[in-house]
Design a protein around this motif. Sequence first.
Motif, mmCIF file in Angstrom:
data_model
loop_
_atom_site.group_PDB
_atom_site.id
_atom_site.type_symbol
_atom_site.label_atom_id
_atom_site.label_comp_id
_atom_site.label_asym_id
_atom_site.label_seq_id
_atom_site.Cartn_x
_atom_site.Cartn_y
_atom_site.Cartn_z
ATOM 1 N N ALA A 1 0.849 -1.198 0.000
ATOM 2 C CA ALA A 1 0.000 0.000 0.000
ATOM 3 C C ALA A 1 0.880 1.241 0.000
ATOM 4 O O ALA A 1 1.983 1.239 0.553
ATOM 5 N N ILE A 2 0.377 2.285 -0.681
ATOM 6 C CA ILE A 2 1.034 3.596 -0.658
ATOM 7 C C ILE A 2 0.176 4.516 0.202
ATOM 8 O O ILE A 2 -1.034 4.626 -0.003
ATOM 9 N N ILE A 3 0.818 5.152 1.176
ATOM 10 C CA ILE A 3 0.110 6.029 2.118
ATOM 11 C C ILE A 3 0.543 7.467 1.861
ATOM 12 O O ILE A 3 1.732 7.782 1.940
ATOM 13 N N MET B 1 3.101 7.785 13.427
ATOM 14 C CA MET B 1 1.923 6.993 13.047
ATOM 15 C C MET B 1 2.307 5.522 12.869
ATOM 16 O O MET B 1 3.425 5.195 12.463
ATOM 17 N N THR B 2 1.365 4.630 13.161
ATOM 18 C CA THR B 2 1.601 3.193 13.049
ATOM 19 C C THR B 2 0.411 2.531 12.316
ATOM 20 O O THR B 2 -0.623 3.148 12.102
ATOM 21 N N TYR B 3 0.607 1.243 11.950
ATOM 22 C CA TYR B 3 -0.485 0.494 11.311
ATOM 23 C C TYR B 3 -0.501 -0.940 11.831
ATOM 24 O O TYR B 3 0.474 -1.428 12.418
ATOM 25 N N SER C 1 -0.516 -8.761 11.986
ATOM 26 C CA SER C 1 0.813 -8.281 11.572
ATOM 27 C C SER C 1 1.586 -7.679 12.727
ATOM 28 O O SER C 1 2.803 -7.514 12.652
ATOM 29 N N GLY C 2 0.868 -7.323 13.808
ATOM 30 C CA GLY C 2 1.491 -6.573 14.874
ATOM 31 C C GLY C 2 1.522 -5.101 14.513
ATOM 32 O O GLY C 2 1.324 -4.719 13.359
ATOM 33 N N THR C 3 1.742 -4.230 15.476
ATOM 34 C CA THR C 3 1.789 -2.791 15.245
ATOM 35 C C THR C 3 3.165 -2.396 14.730
ATOM 36 O O THR C 3 4.192 -2.727 15.334
ATOM 37 N N LYS C 4 3.182 -1.679 13.573
ATOM 38 C CA LYS C 4 4.446 -1.330 12.912
ATOM 39 C C LYS C 4 4.428 0.148 12.521
ATOM 40 O O LYS C 4 3.353 0.717 12.318
ATOM 41 N N LYS D 1 -5.676 -1.114 9.896
ATOM 42 C CA LYS D 1 -5.957 -0.038 10.850
ATOM 43 C C LYS D 1 -4.742 0.877 10.953
ATOM 44 O O LYS D 1 -3.599 0.404 10.953
ATOM 45 N N ILE D 2 -5.011 2.188 11.031
ATOM 46 C CA ILE D 2 -3.934 3.181 11.138
ATOM 47 C C ILE D 2 -4.150 4.005 12.408
ATOM 48 O O ILE D 2 -5.280 4.400 12.722
#
Length: 835
Positions: free
Chosen positions: A410-412, A419-421, A432-435, A458-459
């Motif tokens: 994905a491109i954000i 910020m994390t996702y 995926s865990g928070t990254k 989720k972001i």
Amino acid sequence: MSSTINFGIDLGTTNSLIGKYTNGQVEVFRNPSGMKETLPSVVAFRKERILVGDKAKEYLERDANNVFGGFKRKMGTDENYFVPNIEETKSPISFSSIVLQELKNFVYTGEVPESVVITIPASFNTIQSNATKEAGYLAGFKEVVLLQEPIAASLAFANKLKEEEIVGNRLVYDLGGGTFDVAIVKIDHEELKVVDHEGDNFLGGMDFDQLIVTKIIVPYLESQFQINDLIPKMQSASGIYNKLYYKLLYKAEEAKIMLSSKESVEIEFEFEDQKDESHEIIFTIHRHQFEDIIKEKIIYSIEFIKNLLERNQLSSKDINEVVLVGGSTYIPFIRNLIQEQLEINVNCSVDPTTAVVIGAAYYAGSKTKQLPTNVEENSKIKTVSPSVENLKVKMAYQKNSREKEEYFTAIIENTKPGMTYRILRDDGGYDSGTKPLKERISEMLILLPHTLNLFILKIYNSQQQQIAVEIPEIAIVQGNFSIYGQPLPDDICLEVDDVENTTTKLELIFEKNAILPIKKTITKTLSRSISKSSEEQLLINILEGSRYAAPTSNLSIGMIAIRGRDLHTNLIKGSDIELCIEISESRDIIVIAYINMIDQEFKQVFSPSARSVNVTRLKEEIDYLSRTTNKQLDIMIKKDQFEEAAVLKRITEDLRNIQMDLSQISEDDTTDMKYQIDDKKRKLATLIDKGTGDERLIMLKEDYYQMKSHCFHFVENEGFESHRLRFDNIVANESDWINDKGGKNFIKRKTEELNKLSWEIKRRNLNYVIYVYTHYALKSEEEYSNPERFKMLKERGDQALQRKNIDEILSLVSQMHELLIDKGKDEHMKGTGLS
């Protein structure tokens, strides 16, 4: 609770089935009574209860007038059936809903399906499709998704293939109890696509049953008991042999099934002659008799295939095999004739009876439910960071995969520090865990086998608060094929005014085989003024059928009538109207009309579910077609146009046969013959439109070539590069469409586009503008409705000529044109109001 639909239903003309997709497998449920997978699509009414399926068919022997079957072929019509035992009328939708309710009882797991996929023939028009959905909702389903039967059969077939067998083109030949479809299906390693398809909603095993009765049994009874015109007496609701007719159809169906494995079969029934004497009839039907009477129908179905291949520039060598689907393909004669005529291998590996329901269940297993839930949307966090209002997410991944893991990226845009996702699978089996969130992120998503996998991205902001940004679910089907999309069975057109010919014509909106869902916005111009508070109206008529046919030959599927009394102010000719047309995958049509001049919007959702066929009107229309065709035939013979005449000669013979069929139909006819004839009439009307008017076609071609040369001159000498690009685009693929006999309107439209382009260039040329102005200025005052105003405009025009003001001169020319007393045919034509 599963997030996917899972339940699929084959709502058939003669038999219906229900299945469910679970963990990569499909289970076809069995009837608790008798443990058969199929439920006959038959409904019977006793005074105290309703019978469905086999019990209803058995009741036919006792009370044929209260037993009903074959109603799928009347879906989308205004036909109703009177039920004597309850003294009520019932529609095909109502009967279908009863069958659907009965299928729910097959589900032994205790589940009550709320969402379901129901199959329809690929050639079902929009009205028939919506009638099917209405039956589903009437049966108690809260969500109904439609799937075309050839696609369903293809999914069942494709998901059985081994890896090395997958790639290639196949023909799906689907001949069921009441409908016929054939489709070219292309399968690759990930996806299944319907390239093109054709069909007939009035061809199937029921027709073979009728042929046994009318071509074998009836001639015997007429000769044995000296009875004349027995068929009308059987098929009319008030006929004395109507009850016997339905009993014989039941016997004929049994005989047809047995003749697939036997050389002959006996049927027994009671017959009461005109003297009221009862006779026990034992009648033998031989397989060769049966094959003789159905051969013409099968050849007719094979012609569909040949036309389909020719249209797509394919030969038999380009097709891997013909996949047979539908109960009628059990007949050995059909299998042999297809292979003999097409020289393509016939594949009988799928169960013709269950293939459609299995494919429907596979599809249901890949579709997410759209029902509202009572579960709180925990993903929506109330605290929203104001600094990330412009956050945008663009995702890329394969929607179908045979791998255990699938790459996701994905491109954000507009990310902020801190910020994390996090990506979660909806069953909780992957996290995926928070990254840290970067401008580009990627993950290998672990997939559950043989199912639809749903993931949520989720972001979070730097305070670990989830950001409220709309991000679609990530949906990946693992292990099974999914479809590229469902194609439109016919062109979808808009009816617009043809001012030159004082009639209306069709303008293409969506082309046949366009993939649903689909949406388009177009801008049209009003061809006449409409006064506020008047009864005049602007018609926005959406039609389904061939783009080359006359509007009267096509099926109206949605019409908005904007009347003067609906308007806030007057509508002026030349104003723009913006039309947005949208069709969902399940064929709902949304039309939004926005009139810029008055800032007023009209919106309507169309789900038409019934059409009416009046026998008297049908006779008049066919008589008219017959007269005009015979007149054109005489002209062609006199001009020695023998090849074209031969085509029209066949059409006149077809019309004569239809007239003979119509002569035997009463207004209270209980068969679906009038709908069959109406369909044939539409097809013949299209052929007539193609076969006649060659002189008109020649003139249109001459006009086109003349305008092309004219426009090319201006593009070369006075145009810009943008004009040259438009010119090249207009004439692109000319050799493909210039010789299409059905494309008269298309050629005319191309000519109009060239004329418009040349005018845009010419209007910048002062000498040409002066020439146009002079043409109007030199006319006599008597030719104008308001001579005084004309003189005033002329004075202003002479002054504008001195100033060499091109725009002012053109404006005055337009006003002069409006003052002309006889400025063309457009003032004498109502039409739609759109040009």
